[in-house]
Scaffold this motif. Structure first.
Motif, PDB file in Angstrom:
ATOM      1  N   GLY A  71      -9.597  34.600  35.708  1.00  0.00           N
ATOM      2  CA  GLY A  71      -9.974  36.005  35.903  1.00  0.00           C
ATOM      3  C   GLY A  71     -10.945  36.468  34.830  1.00  0.00           C
ATOM      4  N   GLY A  94      -9.735  34.458  31.638  1.00  0.00           N
ATOM      5  CA  GLY A  94      -9.651  32.997  31.775  1.00  0.00           C
ATOM      6  C   GLY A  94     -10.997  32.356  32.096  1.00  0.00           C
ATOM      7  N   PRO A 135      -1.652  37.011  35.278  1.00  0.00           N
ATOM      8  CA  PRO A 135      -1.392  38.442  35.074  1.00  0.00           C
ATOM      9  C   PRO A 135      -0.081  38.781  34.349  1.00  0.00           C
ATOM     10  CG  PRO A 135      -2.189  38.040  37.307  1.00  0.00           C
ATOM     11  CD  PRO A 135      -1.941  36.697  36.686  1.00  0.00           C
ATOM     12  N   THR A 164      -0.535  37.700  28.661  1.00  0.00           N
ATOM     13  CA  THR A 164       0.335  38.658  27.965  1.00  0.00           C
ATOM     14  C   THR A 164       1.537  38.909  28.856  1.00  0.00           C
ATOM     15  OG1 THR A 164      -1.571  39.712  26.935  1.00  0.00           O
ATOM     16  CG2 THR A 164       0.479  40.965  26.955  1.00  0.00           C
ATOM     17  N   GLY A 174     -10.114  41.156  24.068  1.00  0.00           N
ATOM     18  CA  GLY A 174     -10.683  41.599  25.339  1.00  0.00           C
ATOM     19  C   GLY A 174     -11.780  40.706  25.873  1.00  0.00           C
ATOM     20  N   VAL A 175     -12.412  41.182  26.949  1.00  0.00           N
ATOM     21  CA  VAL A 175     -13.384  40.363  27.681  1.00  0.00           C
ATOM     22  C   VAL A 175     -14.588  39.997  26.802  1.00  0.00           C
ATOM     23  CG1 VAL A 175     -14.913  40.328  29.698  1.00  0.00           C
ATOM     24  CG2 VAL A 175     -12.643  41.337  29.891  1.00  0.00           C
ATOM     25  N   LYS A 213       0.716  48.464  30.846  1.00  0.00           N
ATOM     26  CA  LYS A 213       1.517  47.225  30.977  1.00  0.00           C
ATOM     27  C   LYS A 213       1.984  46.758  29.590  1.00  0.00           C
ATOM     28  CE  LYS A 213       0.784  42.335  31.347  1.00  0.00           C
ATOM     29  NZ  LYS A 213      -0.124  41.213  31.443  1.00  0.00           N
ATOM     30  N   ASP A 214       1.052  46.723  28.623  1.00  0.00           N
ATOM     31  CA  ASP A 214       1.400  46.226  27.285  1.00  0.00           C
ATOM     32  C   ASP A 214       2.404  47.143  26.586  1.00  0.00           C
ATOM     33  OD1 ASP A 214      -0.305  44.204  27.861  1.00  0.00           O
ATOM     34  OD2 ASP A 214      -1.788  44.652  26.320  1.00  0.00           O
TER      35      ASP A 214
HETATM   36  P1  NAD Z   1      -7.299  38.985  35.972  1.00  0.00           P
HETATM   37  O1  NAD Z   1      -6.477  39.704  36.964  1.00  0.00           O
HETATM   38  O2  NAD Z   1      -8.768  39.249  35.897  1.00  0.00           O
HETATM   39  O3  NAD Z   1      -7.122  37.391  36.177  1.00  0.00           O
HETATM   40  C1  NAD Z   1      -5.939  36.747  36.556  1.00  0.00           C
HETATM   41  C2  NAD Z   1      -6.329  35.552  37.389  1.00  0.00           C
HETATM   42  O4  NAD Z   1      -5.163  34.778  37.683  1.00  0.00           O
HETATM   43  C3  NAD Z   1      -6.957  35.923  38.744  1.00  0.00           C
HETATM   44  O5  NAD Z   1      -8.200  35.274  38.897  1.00  0.00           O
HETATM   45  C4  NAD Z   1      -5.917  35.431  39.772  1.00  0.00           C
HETATM   46  O6  NAD Z   1      -6.503  34.985  40.985  1.00  0.00           O
HETATM   47  C5  NAD Z   1      -5.290  34.291  39.002  1.00  0.00           C
HETATM   48  N1  NAD Z   1      -3.966  33.894  39.487  1.00  0.00           N
HETATM   49  C6  NAD Z   1      -2.884  34.667  39.732  1.00  0.00           C
HETATM   50  N2  NAD Z   1      -1.838  33.905  40.134  1.00  0.00           N
HETATM   51  C7  NAD Z   1      -2.273  32.627  40.110  1.00  0.00           C
HETATM   52  C8  NAD Z   1      -1.668  31.380  40.419  1.00  0.00           C
HETATM   53  N3  NAD Z   1      -0.399  31.301  40.805  1.00  0.00           N
HETATM   54  N4  NAD Z   1      -2.403  30.260  40.306  1.00  0.00           N
HETATM   55  C9  NAD Z   1      -3.698  30.319  39.909  1.00  0.00           C
HETATM   56  N5  NAD Z   1      -4.337  31.471  39.607  1.00  0.00           N
HETATM   57  C10 NAD Z   1      -3.628  32.607  39.712  1.00  0.00           C
HETATM   58  O7  NAD Z   1      -6.617  39.253  34.549  1.00  0.00           O
HETATM   59  P2  NAD Z   1      -7.283  39.098  33.100  1.00  0.00           P
HETATM   60  O8  NAD Z   1      -7.941  40.383  32.703  1.00  0.00           O
HETATM   61  O9  NAD Z   1      -8.038  37.822  33.050  1.00  0.00           O
HETATM   62  O10 NAD Z   1      -5.953  39.001  32.205  1.00  0.00           O
HETATM   63  C11 NAD Z   1      -5.161  37.823  32.163  1.00  0.00           C
HETATM   64  C12 NAD Z   1      -4.074  38.015  31.133  1.00  0.00           C
HETATM   65  O11 NAD Z   1      -4.684  38.289  29.866  1.00  0.00           O
HETATM   66  C13 NAD Z   1      -3.132  39.195  31.434  1.00  0.00           C
HETATM   67  O12 NAD Z   1      -1.823  38.823  31.081  1.00  0.00           O
HETATM   68  C14 NAD Z   1      -3.679  40.310  30.539  1.00  0.00           C
HETATM   69  O13 NAD Z   1      -2.677  41.247  30.181  1.00  0.00           O
HETATM   70  C15 NAD Z   1      -4.164  39.510  29.344  1.00  0.00           C
HETATM   71  N6  NAD Z   1      -5.217  40.155  28.554  1.00  0.00           N
HETATM   72  C16 NAD Z   1      -6.265  40.786  29.165  1.00  0.00           C
HETATM   73  C17 NAD Z   1      -7.253  41.387  28.385  1.00  0.00           C
HETATM   74  C18 NAD Z   1      -8.415  42.093  29.037  1.00  0.00           C
HETATM   75  O14 NAD Z   1      -9.120  42.849  28.342  1.00  0.00           O
HETATM   76  N7  NAD Z   1      -8.691  41.864  30.325  1.00  0.00           N
HETATM   77  C19 NAD Z   1      -7.183  41.333  26.981  1.00  0.00           C
HETATM   78  C20 NAD Z   1      -6.126  40.647  26.381  1.00  0.00           C
HETATM   79  C21 NAD Z   1      -5.142  40.058  27.179  1.00  0.00           C
END
Ligand code: NAD
Length: 294
Positions: free
Chosen positions: A10, A13, A66, A96, A124-125, A246-247
């Motif tokens: 996502g 990732g 997620p 997280t 973050g991103v 969420k956090d």
């Molecule tokens: P996102 O929703 O953009 O990405 C999650 C990805 O996981 C999606 O592409 C989804 O298709 C995939 N996915 C879900 N279930 C799956 C499975 N069973 N098999 C394979 N793929 C699967 O979320 P994100 O923003 O990338 O965040 C990911 C994690 O990082 C979360 O826990 C979030 O809290 C944490 N996080 C996010 C940020 C931010 O700024 N976005 C910062 C720090 C931490």
């Protein structure tokens, strides 16, 4: 160089897997969204058609999903990955999630002799793209040392917080504090502005004084004070209100499990939930300043 299986491509990732490729690691990816896999294939990743296929031949597995239920299902569910992995494989969950799930997966991995670390990130991103994330790791010292080479391709600051679950506890503590100092920074700035001060001048004064904090220093919530931050771009995220809520939920659980009377954290959660309910879930978390404008 490691052969990494990366699951969950996502917002975070995707660029993290990209940085592993840039550093010269070989990477096999899997995501439920085909376009996300295709984008990584263009950068040189191999694409698997399931998580089970992705881990074949890998010496490190990384997940970025997620929430806790996705992580539990991936590793411990029907056809869960832990039952398929050799003991020499390192498993890093960077999502997280709640600390109890991280501990449960960590303990199940340890029972099979597999090195697991909950390794949530901060930054973050933008930091995921730049390869400058901070990692907060929970696991044993040997796994931490083994994981360092892979983590350093994606991040700049890599911390060993303690045993399984400790990374998630550190992340919860950090993000609760972030919510609180963002709210405080907004209130101080709005108070000054409504009493005739220029928000730029007030920011400079507080930055050189004892009110200095991260929200003021690198993420000023007042529009027009700082270039390149969400506040100066109509609060486009950045870090979404939905993720902060969420956090904060995870942080409340961490406090509750230890019986800590975290009143400021609870108030911050209430204020962020109200902001989310007002239709701001997908805006940047610094938009909480607008609470004071009504
Ligand atoms: P996102 O929703 O953009 O990405 C999650 C990805 O996981 C999606 O592409 C989804 O298709 C995939 N996915 C879900 N279930 C799956 C499975 N069973 N098999 C394979 N793929 C699967 O979320 P994100 O923003 O990338 O965040 C990911 C994690 O990082 C979360 O826990 C979030 O809290 C944490 N996080 C996010 C940020 C931010 O700024 N976005 C910062 C720090 C931490």
């Amino acid at each position: 160089m490691a052969h990494v299986a990366f699951i969950g491509l996502g917002n975070m990732g995707g660029p993290m897997a990209g940085n592993l490729l840039t550093a010269g690691h070989s990477v096999t990816v899997f995501d439920l969204v085909l376009e996300a896999c295709a984008a990584l294939a263009e950068q040189g990743a191999m694409v698997a058609d399931s998580a089970q296929a992705a881990i074949e031949g890998a010496d490190c597995v990384i997940s970025m999903l997620p929430a806790g239920r996705h992580v539990k299902d991936l590793y411990l569910g029907d056809d869960g990955l832990l039952a398929r992995l050799d003991a020499n494989v390192t498993v890093l969950d960077c999502s997280t999630i709640d600390a109890p799930t991280a501990r449960e997966v960590g303990e199940a991995a340890a029972a099979r002799g597999i090195g697991f670390m909950d390794s949530p990130v901060s930054g973050g991103v933008a930091a995921a793209k730049a390869g400058t994330l901070a990692f907060m790791c929970g696991g044993d010292a040997m796994t931490f040392e083994k994981a360092r080479v892979v983590l350093s391709a994606m991040g700049r600051n890599i911390f060993h917080a303690g045993p399984a679950g400790a990374g998630q506890v550190a992340k919860g503590c950090n993000n609760m504090l972030l919510a609180i100092h963002m709210l405080g920074t907004c209130e101080a700035l709005e108070m000054g502005v409504r009493n005739g001060l220029d928000p730029k001048v007030l920011s400079e004064i507080m930055l050189a004084s004892s009110g200095r904090n991260w929200s003021l220093e690198v993420y000023n919530p007042y529009p027009g004070v700082m270039d390149g931050v969400p506040a100066s771009n109509d609060y486009q995220p950045g870090f979404m209100v939905d993720l902060m809520v969420k956090d904060l939920g995870l942080a409340m659980a961490i406090a509750g499990q230890a019986g800590v009377d975290n009143q400021l954290g609870q108030l911050a959660r209430k204020l962020y939930e109200a902001h989310q309910a007002g239709g701001n879930g997908s805006r940047d978390f610094s938009s909480i300043l607008e609470r004071l404008k009504d």
